[in-house]
Every structure is written in C-alpha cells, then in structure tokens.
Design an enzyme around this catalytic site. Sequence first.
Site, PDB file in Angstrom:
ATOM      1  N   SER A 151       0.831  -1.211   0.000  1.00 53.65           N
ATOM      2  CA  SER A 151       0.000   0.000   0.000  1.00 53.65           C
ATOM      3  C   SER A 151       0.860   1.253   0.000  1.00 53.65           C
ATOM      4  O   SER A 151       1.717   1.433   0.857  1.00 53.65           O
ATOM      5  CB  SER A 151      -0.869   0.026   1.267  1.00 53.65           C
ATOM      6  OG  SER A 151      -1.747  -1.058   1.250  1.00 53.65           O
ATOM      7  N   HIS A 180      -3.443   0.852  -4.653  1.00 53.75           N
ATOM      8  CA  HIS A 180      -2.870  -0.307  -5.362  1.00 53.75           C
ATOM      9  C   HIS A 180      -3.263  -0.148  -6.821  1.00 53.75           C
ATOM     10  O   HIS A 180      -4.439  -0.310  -7.173  1.00 53.75           O
ATOM     11  CB  HIS A 180      -3.442  -1.612  -4.789  1.00 53.75           C
ATOM     12  CG  HIS A 180      -2.904  -1.943  -3.416  1.00 53.75           C
ATOM     13  ND1 HIS A 180      -1.951  -2.913  -3.232  1.00 53.75           N
ATOM     14  CD2 HIS A 180      -3.171  -1.420  -2.195  1.00 53.75           C
ATOM     15  CE1 HIS A 180      -1.660  -2.985  -1.932  1.00 53.75           C
ATOM     16  NE2 HIS A 180      -2.382  -2.093  -1.283  1.00 53.75           N
ATOM     17  N   HIS A 233      -5.308  -9.155  -1.636  1.00 53.37           N
ATOM     18  CA  HIS A 233      -5.468  -9.497  -0.220  1.00 53.37           C
ATOM     19  C   HIS A 233      -6.676 -10.412  -0.068  1.00 53.37           C
ATOM     20  O   HIS A 233      -7.652 -10.288  -0.801  1.00 53.37           O
ATOM     21  CB  HIS A 233      -5.724  -8.232   0.610  1.00 53.37           C
ATOM     22  CG  HIS A 233      -4.775  -7.110   0.339  1.00 53.37           C
ATOM     23  ND1 HIS A 233      -4.904  -6.280  -0.770  1.00 53.37           N
ATOM     24  CD2 HIS A 233      -3.694  -6.662   1.013  1.00 53.37           C
ATOM     25  CE1 HIS A 233      -3.938  -5.361  -0.731  1.00 53.37           C
ATOM     26  NE2 HIS A 233      -3.181  -5.580   0.328  1.00 53.37           N
ATOM     27  N   TYR A 286      -8.801 -10.146   2.132  1.00 52.04           N
ATOM     28  CA  TYR A 286     -10.005  -9.380   2.521  1.00 52.04           C
ATOM     29  C   TYR A 286     -10.756  -8.819   1.311  1.00 52.04           C
ATOM     30  O   TYR A 286     -11.896  -8.362   1.435  1.00 52.04           O
ATOM     31  CB  TYR A 286      -9.642  -8.266   3.505  1.00 52.04           C
ATOM     32  CG  TYR A 286      -8.770  -7.164   2.971  1.00 52.04           C
ATOM     33  CD1 TYR A 286      -9.238  -6.246   2.037  1.00 52.04           C
ATOM     34  CD2 TYR A 286      -7.455  -7.032   3.387  1.00 52.04           C
ATOM     35  CE1 TYR A 286      -8.429  -5.247   1.534  1.00 52.04           C
ATOM     36  CE2 TYR A 286      -6.639  -6.036   2.908  1.00 52.04           C
ATOM     37  CZ  TYR A 286      -7.134  -5.144   1.976  1.00 52.04           C
ATOM     38  OH  TYR A 286      -6.321  -4.145   1.475  1.00 52.04           O
ATOM     39  N   GLU A 287     -10.121  -8.861   0.141  1.00 48.29           N
ATOM     40  CA  GLU A 287     -10.830  -8.396  -1.075  1.00 48.29           C
ATOM     41  C   GLU A 287     -11.831  -9.457  -1.544  1.00 48.29           C
ATOM     42  O   GLU A 287     -12.633  -9.197  -2.428  1.00 48.29           O
ATOM     43  CB  GLU A 287      -9.820  -8.099  -2.186  1.00 48.29           C
ATOM     44  CG  GLU A 287      -8.925  -6.880  -1.915  1.00 48.29           C
ATOM     45  CD  GLU A 287      -7.871  -6.660  -2.989  1.00 48.29           C
ATOM     46  OE1 GLU A 287      -8.208  -6.110  -4.051  1.00 48.29           O
ATOM     47  OE2 GLU A 287      -6.725  -7.054  -2.757  1.00 48.29           O
ATOM     48  N   ALA A 336       2.725  -2.330   3.981  1.00 47.40           N
ATOM     49  CA  ALA A 336       2.548  -1.348   5.053  1.00 47.40           C
ATOM     50  C   ALA A 336       2.014  -2.137   6.245  1.00 47.40           C
ATOM     51  O   ALA A 336       1.222  -3.070   6.067  1.00 47.40           O
ATOM     52  CB  ALA A 336       1.541  -0.291   4.631  1.00 47.40           C
ATOM     53  N   MET A 371      -1.997  -7.308   6.663  1.00 42.49           N
ATOM     54  CA  MET A 371      -3.037  -8.136   6.067  1.00 42.49           C
ATOM     55  C   MET A 371      -2.569  -8.814   4.779  1.00 42.49           C
ATOM     56  O   MET A 371      -3.386  -9.123   3.908  1.00 42.49           O
ATOM     57  CB  MET A 371      -4.276  -7.264   5.770  1.00 42.49           C
ATOM     58  CG  MET A 371      -4.846  -6.549   6.986  1.00 42.49           C
ATOM     59  SD  MET A 371      -6.224  -5.466   6.528  1.00 42.49           S
ATOM     60  CE  MET A 371      -6.446  -4.561   8.080  1.00 42.49           C
ATOM     61  N   SER A 372      -1.282  -9.032   4.626  1.00 38.55           N
ATOM     62  CA  SER A 372      -0.790  -9.579   3.342  1.00 38.55           C
ATOM     63  C   SER A 372       0.511 -10.336   3.551  1.00 38.55           C
ATOM     64  O   SER A 372       0.878 -10.699   4.646  1.00 38.55           O
ATOM     65  CB  SER A 372      -0.556  -8.418   2.358  1.00 38.55           C
ATOM     66  OG  SER A 372       0.577  -7.669   2.767  1.00 38.55           O
ATOM     67  N   ASN A 374       1.642   3.070  11.101  1.00 42.27           N
ATOM     68  CA  ASN A 374       1.063   3.628  12.326  1.00 42.27           C
ATOM     69  C   ASN A 374       1.371   2.690  13.470  1.00 42.27           C
ATOM     70  O   ASN A 374       1.750   1.540  13.262  1.00 42.27           O
ATOM     71  CB  ASN A 374      -0.444   3.865  12.209  1.00 42.27           C
ATOM     72  CG  ASN A 374      -1.160   2.619  11.790  1.00 42.27           C
ATOM     73  OD1 ASN A 374      -0.725   1.524  12.091  1.00 42.27           O
ATOM     74  ND2 ASN A 374      -2.245   2.782  11.061  1.00 42.27           N
ATOM     75  N   HIS A 403      -6.685   4.135   6.708  1.00 36.79           N
ATOM     76  CA  HIS A 403      -5.937   3.818   5.482  1.00 36.79           C
ATOM     77  C   HIS A 403      -5.214   5.033   4.920  1.00 36.79           C
ATOM     78  O   HIS A 403      -4.135   4.903   4.353  1.00 36.79           O
ATOM     79  CB  HIS A 403      -6.907   3.230   4.432  1.00 36.79           C
ATOM     80  CG  HIS A 403      -6.208   2.645   3.234  1.00 36.79           C
ATOM     81  ND1 HIS A 403      -5.258   1.660   3.327  1.00 36.79           N
ATOM     82  CD2 HIS A 403      -6.339   2.925   1.906  1.00 36.79           C
ATOM     83  CE1 HIS A 403      -4.830   1.344   2.112  1.00 36.79           C
ATOM     84  NE2 HIS A 403      -5.471   2.089   1.225  1.00 36.79           N
TER      85      HIS A 403
END
Length: 289
Positions: free
Chosen positions: A33, A64, A86, A88-89, A116, A219-220, A243, A257
């Site tokens: 990201s 992306h 990902h 989550y997609e 990230a 998440m990846s 963060n 995000h």
Amino acid sequence: TNQSYSYDDCKGTADWLMAQTAVRPTIGIVCGSGLGGLADMLKDQVVFNYKDIPDFPESTVHGHAGRLVFGTLKGRPCVCMQGRFHQYEGYSIQKITLPMRIFKLLGVQTVILTNAAGGLNEDFKVGDVMIIKDHINMPGMVGFNPLVGSNDNRFGVRFPCMSDAYDKELRQLAMNIAQELGYEDFMKEGVYCVVGGPSFETIAESRLVHRLGADAVGMSTAPEVIVARHCGMRVFALSLITNQSVMDYDSEEKANHEEVLQTGKHRAEQLERLVSTMVTRIEHNNNYA
Ligand SMILES: Nc1nc2ncn(CCNC(CO)CO)c2c(=O)[nH]1
C-alpha cells in the site's frame, strides 16, 4: 471461490506474458500500500494492466494501481507488481498467491515483497522500515494456507520447510546497504503477523499478537512468501510501519488507510534507493548461484 490454479493455468499466463515482452526477469518486486512508486524506478517498461492478464485478479484497494511492470533496474531485468491482492478483497488464497507462481515460471529467482504494517514493538516509530525475519500466519493456523489442496511437485514438495523462509543473506545485505545509505536509524528487523482484515485489529488483538512475539501486524505478504518458498524462490520482505497499533484502551489513536498511504509517500524515496541498490547486489550473487 476456492478455485485453484493448475500448473498449466500458471504456465499459460506466464507464456502469454513472455509472448508480449522480451524481458526475462530474475527479480520480482511486490509493492505494498502506497509503495507503488517502486515500479516507476524500472527503465524500458513494458506494462500490463492486471485486468488484461489471463487469470490475474484485479486490484480493488485505493493505493494499489493494478499493473504488472516489466523493465530493468540498473540493467537488471525485473518484474514489479504495482498493487497486490489481499484475502479481505474476497479473492481465494490461491488467487492472491497466483502471481508468485507466475513469477517462478517467468524465471524469477528472488522476490522482494513490501507492505505497510502497524507497529506493535514499542521501539518502533511511524515511518520505520522493518526487515521481516519471520512471520506468524494467523489465518494459516486455522487452515487458510495457500498450499491447501493437491500438491503439484513441479512447483514444490508437499510439506515445505518455512523455518528459513526469510533469506538470512538478503537480510544481512539489506542491513549493510542501509548502513551505507545512512538509513540505520529507521531500519529495524522483526516478526510480521498477518491477520485477515479488512477491519483493523482490536486493542485486544494487537496485545495478543504482540504477546505472541509479533513486532508488526498487517493483512498480506505471508501467503505470497509461503508460495514463493514452496517453489524455491529466495525471499526478502520489509514492512513500512505506517502507524503504531493501538495497545491501550485510553488511547485516542485510530488506525486509518489514509495515514497508511501518507506514510508511504514520505519514506518511499529511501525505500526505492534501498530496493534498487539491493537489486544490483542480489543479481550479483545470483551470477554465482
Ligand atoms: N494497525 C494497523 N496498521 C496498519 N497499517 C497497514 N496495515 C496493513 C493493512 N493495510 C490495509 C489498510 O491500510 C490495506 O491493505 C495495518 C494493519 O493491519 N494494522
């Protein structure tokens, strides 16, 4: 869908790409990201939109781009994913890791993955870069592993070892280059924990995975690493800490995000220098392989 992709499916896509470009990459780069700028480093680019590539998924996440960029980095042939996929997609875990098998069939020997991530280690600051030395694959522990299903020995063995997934030599090389470039004050090393997403982790989840030994959460990346190692590619991965995960209940902090993408912009230029320097040196080692 839990569609799995056969060796021939992957070969079909790799052959389709090799018919459209003469670039034969030995290095693959996956941009996380806000880090898509890494692809712009490549010279003599041949670019494919993911939607035009047979069987390739499409990027649905802001930040992306959704392009596969072939080209050269200081003379070294590379292929770069500007935008990754990902779980989550909604893609199957086989679909999000398909590009790794296509990289392998294109002749890629080393994959550099960036992402990230949220910082869990209290010594980390936003903007730090964590070289990943190991991962905790939470979804994998409950069965969401990209290698589930029949194994094709043309890619790799049924039960691949993951204790050496993050190449020690490449991690040392990255640290040496970071010293040379004067980046040592923001370069860290640690354990990356992948969670499913897309909701950011709760405070209890941050504290849990930190207690389990994780230094950053995202998440990846872990699924791609498993597939890359299964088929014998060397792996180097790093997280841009975008963060600090919220670890106590009276904090007002809220992960979002936009700050992920913003942090990427600030650190991207140094990451581009680090990665491009690595590519010249890694290629050098491959010559001896
Ligand atoms: N606390 C926290 N900070 C993070 N910064 C990036 N990511 C990785 C997830 N990135 C998503 C949302 O930005 C896009 O793929 C995370 C995360 O999972 N948790």
